[in-house]
Design a protein around this motif. Structure first.
Motif, PDB file in Angstrom:
ATOM      1  N   GLN A 109      -1.587  -7.005  -3.282  1.00 35.31           N
ATOM      2  CA  GLN A 109      -0.442  -7.090  -2.380  1.00 35.31           C
ATOM      3  C   GLN A 109       0.763  -7.731  -3.068  1.00 35.31           C
ATOM      4  OE1 GLN A 109      -0.609  -9.974   0.692  1.00 35.31           O
ATOM      5  NE2 GLN A 109       0.980  -8.985   1.910  1.00 35.31           N
ATOM      6  N   SER A 110       0.538  -8.825  -3.764  1.00 30.81           N
ATOM      7  CA  SER A 110       1.623  -9.544  -4.415  1.00 30.81           C
ATOM      8  C   SER A 110       2.260  -8.724  -5.534  1.00 30.81           C
ATOM      9  CB  SER A 110       1.090 -10.854  -4.976  1.00 30.81           C
ATOM     10  OG  SER A 110       2.052 -11.484  -5.775  1.00 30.81           O
ATOM     11  N   ARG A 111       1.452  -8.196  -6.436  1.00 26.44           N
ATOM     12  CA  ARG A 111       1.987  -7.456  -7.586  1.00 26.44           C
ATOM     13  C   ARG A 111       2.636  -6.139  -7.167  1.00 26.44           C
ATOM     14  NH1 ARG A 111       3.074  -9.517 -12.103  1.00 26.44           N
ATOM     15  NH2 ARG A 111       2.169  -7.903 -13.372  1.00 26.44           N
ATOM     16  N   ARG A 112       2.139  -5.552  -6.096  1.00 23.65           N
ATOM     17  CA  ARG A 112       2.717  -4.301  -5.607  1.00 23.65           C
ATOM     18  C   ARG A 112       4.049  -4.570  -4.930  1.00 23.65           C
ATOM     19  NH1 ARG A 112       2.220   0.709  -4.546  1.00 23.65           N
ATOM     20  NH2 ARG A 112       2.308   1.507  -2.443  1.00 23.65           N
ATOM     21  N   THR A 113       4.100  -5.633  -4.133  1.00 23.02           N
ATOM     22  CA  THR A 113       5.322  -5.967  -3.410  1.00 23.02           C
ATOM     23  C   THR A 113       6.399  -6.514  -4.345  1.00 23.02           C
ATOM     24  OG1 THR A 113       4.024  -6.495  -1.451  1.00 23.02           O
ATOM     25  CG2 THR A 113       6.262  -7.366  -1.538  1.00 23.02           C
ATOM     26  N   ASN A 114       6.048  -7.470  -5.175  1.00 20.15           N
ATOM     27  CA  ASN A 114       7.043  -8.168  -5.988  1.00 20.15           C
ATOM     28  C   ASN A 114       7.385  -7.460  -7.291  1.00 20.15           C
ATOM     29  OD1 ASN A 114       7.119 -10.213  -4.057  1.00 20.15           O
ATOM     30  ND2 ASN A 114       5.414 -11.264  -5.007  1.00 20.15           N
ATOM     31  N   ALA A 115       6.414  -6.844  -7.930  1.00 17.84           N
ATOM     32  CA  ALA A 115       6.660  -6.229  -9.235  1.00 17.84           C
ATOM     33  C   ALA A 115       6.663  -4.713  -9.174  1.00 17.84           C
ATOM     34  CB  ALA A 115       5.618  -6.706 -10.249  1.00 17.84           C
ATOM     35  N   GLY A 116       6.226  -4.118  -8.056  1.00 18.21           N
ATOM     36  CA  GLY A 116       6.231  -2.660  -7.926  1.00 18.21           C
ATOM     37  C   GLY A 116       5.224  -1.976  -8.825  1.00 18.21           C
ATOM     38  N   LYS A 117       4.132  -2.632  -9.130  1.00 18.14           N
ATOM     39  CA  LYS A 117       3.136  -2.058 -10.037  1.00 18.14           C
ATOM     40  C   LYS A 117       2.392  -0.904  -9.380  1.00 18.14           C
ATOM     41  CE  LYS A 117       3.788  -5.105 -13.282  1.00 18.14           C
ATOM     42  NZ  LYS A 117       4.179  -4.793 -14.626  1.00 18.14           N
ATOM     43  N   SER A 118       1.974   0.046 -10.209  1.00 18.56           N
ATOM     44  CA  SER A 118       1.220   1.199  -9.716  1.00 18.56           C
ATOM     45  C   SER A 118      -0.254   0.849  -9.577  1.00 18.56           C
ATOM     46  CB  SER A 118       1.371   2.374 -10.678  1.00 18.56           C
ATOM     47  OG  SER A 118       0.621   2.135 -11.847  1.00 18.56           O
ATOM     48  N   LYS A 119      -0.959   1.727  -8.934  1.00 19.88           N
ATOM     49  CA  LYS A 119      -2.391   1.547  -8.707  1.00 19.88           C
ATOM     50  C   LYS A 119      -3.148   1.420 -10.033  1.00 19.88           C
ATOM     51  CE  LYS A 119      -5.864   3.769  -5.777  1.00 19.88           C
ATOM     52  NZ  LYS A 119      -6.104   4.890  -4.866  1.00 19.88           N
ATOM     53  N   ARG A 120      -2.768   2.223 -10.996  1.00 20.94           N
ATOM     54  CA  ARG A 120      -3.434   2.229 -12.300  1.00 20.94           C
ATOM     55  C   ARG A 120      -3.259   0.888 -13.019  1.00 20.94           C
ATOM     56  NH1 ARG A 120      -1.385   4.582 -17.449  1.00 20.94           N
ATOM     57  NH2 ARG A 120       0.505   4.812 -16.239  1.00 20.94           N
ATOM     58  N   VAL A 121      -2.051   0.349 -13.001  1.00 24.51           N
ATOM     59  CA  VAL A 121      -1.785  -0.927 -13.660  1.00 24.51           C
ATOM     60  C   VAL A 121      -2.487  -2.064 -12.929  1.00 24.51           C
ATOM     61  CG1 VAL A 121       0.046  -2.611 -14.142  1.00 24.51           C
ATOM     62  CG2 VAL A 121       0.363  -0.231 -14.739  1.00 24.51           C
ATOM     63  N   LEU A 122      -2.493  -2.019 -11.604  1.00 28.43           N
ATOM     64  CA  LEU A 122      -3.175  -3.056 -10.828  1.00 28.43           C
ATOM     65  C   LEU A 122      -4.668  -3.075 -11.148  1.00 28.43           C
ATOM     66  CD1 LEU A 122      -1.355  -2.582  -7.421  1.00 28.43           C
ATOM     67  CD2 LEU A 122      -1.105  -4.503  -8.993  1.00 28.43           C
ATOM     68  N   ALA A 123      -5.264  -1.908 -11.257  1.00 26.83           N
ATOM     69  CA  ALA A 123      -6.691  -1.832 -11.599  1.00 26.83           C
ATOM     70  C   ALA A 123      -6.938  -2.427 -12.980  1.00 26.83           C
ATOM     71  CB  ALA A 123      -7.173  -0.391 -11.540  1.00 26.83           C
ATOM     72  N   ALA A 124      -6.076  -2.128 -13.923  1.00 28.01           N
ATOM     73  CA  ALA A 124      -6.240  -2.667 -15.282  1.00 28.01           C
ATOM     74  C   ALA A 124      -6.082  -4.188 -15.294  1.00 28.01           C
ATOM     75  CB  ALA A 124      -5.221  -2.021 -16.216  1.00 28.01           C
ATOM     76  N   GLU A 125      -5.107  -4.705 -14.539  1.00 28.12           N
ATOM     77  CA  GLU A 125      -4.910  -6.154 -14.493  1.00 28.12           C
ATOM     78  C   GLU A 125      -6.135  -6.851 -13.888  1.00 28.12           C
ATOM     79  OE1 GLU A 125      -0.032  -6.341 -14.028  1.00 28.12           O
ATOM     80  OE2 GLU A 125      -1.287  -6.654 -12.258  1.00 28.12           O
TER      81      GLU A 125
END
Length: 173
Positions: free
Chosen positions: A75-91
């Motif tokens: 939720q945080s990285r998607r809202t604040n940084a606009g990260k994609s699903k692929r990058v979120l999974a990698a993080e």
């Protein structure tokens, strides 16, 4: 009759107490996964059995919960940084979160939501850009911005072309 106080306790805290204190200090700064805490304990030389006991206790009281961490992270990285699903999974993977937990945390993001977030990012950035003679430069920069956030080239190009056309039309009016 003279009263005497018991001698002050000079016992050192046990290794387990030290490990727990370290984990609590780390958790005070920000939420962490079990793997991150285990890594920090191992780095400082705590034996695995001590680490496991401390981490099991912290998990039992709800201070270490990888599923909750993953939900908040997404939720945080998607809202604040606009990260994609692929990058979120990698993080999340690099933080030691299990694949099942990652899948569950990312389940709420579908292709439509991903595209909508990319459009929103481009719209915000376009408002600050001047659309002069060199639209290819602006287009390249916008596609690069989306690529750095993990959006596929196809989605990035489609979104940028559509949003550039919409912005040109908006500025014409």
């Amino acid at each position: 009759m003279a009263m005497s106080c018991p001698p002050p306790s000079t016992s050192e805290p046990s290794r387990e107490e030290q490990a727990r204190a370290l984990c609590l200090r780390l958790l005070t700064a920000r939420g962490r996964t079990r793997a991150e805490l285990a890594g920090q304990l191992a780095k400082r030389g705590y034996p695995d059995e001590t680490s496991n006991r401390v981490l099991d206790r912290l998990a039992a009281v709800g201070l270490v919960d990888d599923a909750d961490f993953a939900e908040h992270w997404v939720q945080s990285r998607r809202t604040n940084a606009g990260k994609s699903k692929r990058v979120l999974a990698a993080e999340l993977h690099t933080k030691g979160v299990d694949n099942d937990v990652i899948t569950a945390a990312l389940a709420g993001i579908d292709a439509g939501a991903e595209r909508a977030r990319a459009e929103q990012l481009v719209r915000v950035r376009l408002r600050r850009e001047s659309l002069g003679d060199d639209e290819t430069r602006v287009s390249r920069r916008l596609v690069g911005m989306l690529a750095r956030r993990g959006y596929s080239q196809t989605v990035a190009c489609e979104v940028v072309v559509a949003e550039l056309a919409a912005e040109r039309e908006r500025r014409r009016v």
